[in-house]
Design an enzyme around this catalytic site. Structure first.
Site, PDB file in Angstrom:
ATOM      1  N   LYS A 149      42.247  44.355  44.475  1.00 53.38           N
ATOM      2  CA  LYS A 149      42.822  43.863  43.218  1.00 53.38           C
ATOM      3  C   LYS A 149      42.339  42.441  42.917  1.00 53.38           C
ATOM      4  O   LYS A 149      42.118  42.074  41.753  1.00 53.38           O
ATOM      5  CB  LYS A 149      44.355  43.901  43.301  1.00 53.38           C
ATOM      6  CG  LYS A 149      45.085  43.335  42.076  1.00 53.38           C
ATOM      7  CD  LYS A 149      44.691  44.019  40.781  1.00 53.38           C
ATOM      8  CE  LYS A 149      45.674  43.792  39.640  1.00 53.38           C
ATOM      9  NZ  LYS A 149      46.009  42.407  39.380  1.00 53.38           N
ATOM     10  N   GLU A 174      37.414  40.620  36.044  1.00 57.28           N
ATOM     11  CA  GLU A 174      38.082  40.491  34.746  1.00 57.28           C
ATOM     12  C   GLU A 174      37.786  39.128  34.114  1.00 57.28           C
ATOM     13  O   GLU A 174      37.521  39.036  32.913  1.00 57.28           O
ATOM     14  CB  GLU A 174      39.581  40.677  34.957  1.00 57.28           C
ATOM     15  CG  GLU A 174      40.449  40.578  33.732  1.00 57.28           C
ATOM     16  CD  GLU A 174      41.914  40.670  34.115  1.00 57.28           C
ATOM     17  OE1 GLU A 174      42.615  39.644  34.046  1.00 57.28           O
ATOM     18  OE2 GLU A 174      42.357  41.770  34.510  1.00 57.28           O
TER      19      GLU A 174
END
Length: 332
Positions: free
Chosen positions: A188, A195
């Site tokens: 993550k 991102e």
């Protein structure tokens, strides 16, 4: 299944709602009794404390933590470690540092308590869209809670199967067992680092488009472009279409100048940790590093690109720009 949910903020409450809508039972606790009461009206069992929450669950218990990473998570895990019994499981669904997961897992092991780190992506839209889940920890504990993860995940939906995949495993359902403790949050962490880079690329591109009508350009070589229309165009058939572009198009359709945003862009920690991991591994990460440093610079001077970044962050996570004076722990 029955599960405890601690932390009823932007994501925690919606995760509990998604589980209950699928027939699971939730025992809910939050420091805000108003939040607990609100979820109780939707069918959750209200708990007045961590001890009360544990008492309302049957062994082997499962407790999902959705509180801010750092001290809040640490305190909650430590307290639960005193209340739970062998065979029970703690799931940390926040954005904890993966090395903290390893330490916590080791600390809980002598008591026979399982610890799962569950990287969770989906933001404020997860209630309807589902949550992309990345789990680390004991394989048997993750397998036992598969009905919970499967319900929270988006499922295959209308996304075509990747050529060459046979459909085995859970990845194309939107959740995955990644490996031992810390691996879920490690995956993550890198997801969020990527991102940063993708968001920065969109932001800079739209800033260039906006600057195409600059007075400094030669006559005949400037263009007054409609950014909202271009964003909408690129959503349809373009190789750079994505959910982040969808959110950008939505923001620009509402206000092409993004006047509601100053361009003060926060970072939540994962970008820093991703760069730290790259340094430890000796991996080159120029794009991700630049994206992170640009966020630092945005807090001194702002550009239209930073307004784009702020709009995307609000779109997927409900993040609101904070003035520097409002920050309690700068950068984290």
């Amino acid at each position: 299944m029955k599960i405890g949910m601690i932390g009823l903020g932007r994501m925690g409450a919606n995760m509990a709602l998604r589980l209950m809508r699928a027939g699971h039972q939730c025992v809910a606790y939050d420091r805000s009794q108003e939040s607990v009461s609100g979820l109780a009206k939707e069918g959750a069992t209200a708990a007045s404390s961590l001890a009360d929450l544990v008492a309302r669950l049957e062994a082997p218990r499962a407790v999902w933590i959705m509180v801010p990473a750092g001290a809040a998570t640490e305190e909650t895990v430590v307290e639960l470690g005193k209340l739970l019994a062998p065979g029970d499981t703690i799931i940390d669904g926040g954005n904890s540092f993966y090395k903290d997961d390893v330490r916590r897992s080791q600390a809980l092991a002598p008591a026979g308590i399982h610890y799962i780190d569950a990287g969770t992506s989906g933001g404020v839209w997860g209630l309807e869209r589902g949550y992309c889940l990345m789990m680390g920890g004991p394989r048997e504990a993750v397998a036992r809670l598969d009905p919970i993860f499967k319900t929270l995940a988006p499922g295959i939906g209308d996304i075509p199967r990747t050529p060459g995949r046979s459909g085995e495993g859970t990845a194309e359902q939107g959740y995955l067992y990644c490996g031992p403790s810390g691996s879920g949050h490690f995956v993550k962490m890198v997801h969020n680092g990527i991102e940063y880079g993708v968001m920065q690329a969109y932001a800079e591109g739209f800033d260039i488009l906006r600057g195409a009508n600059s007075d400094h350009l030669p006559r005949g070589l400037s263009y007054d472009l409609n950014l909202a229309d271009i964003a909408e165009l690129w959503r349809r058939g373009s190789v750079i279409s994505s959910w982040l572009l969808d959110l950008t198009a939505q923001a620009l359709a509402g206000d092409g100048e993004l006047a509601a945003y100053a361009g003060f862009v926060e970072d939540s920690g994962e970008g820093r940790w991703t760069i730290a991991a790259a340094l430890e591994e000796g991996i080159s990460a120029e794009v991700l590093s630049t994206a992170l440093f640009t966020r630092f610079r945005s807090r001194i001077e702002h550009s239209f690109a930073e307004k784009i970044l702020s709009a995307m962050r609000k779109g997927f996570g409900g993040h609101i720009e904070l003035h520097r004076a409002e920050k309690v722990n700068p950068g984290l």
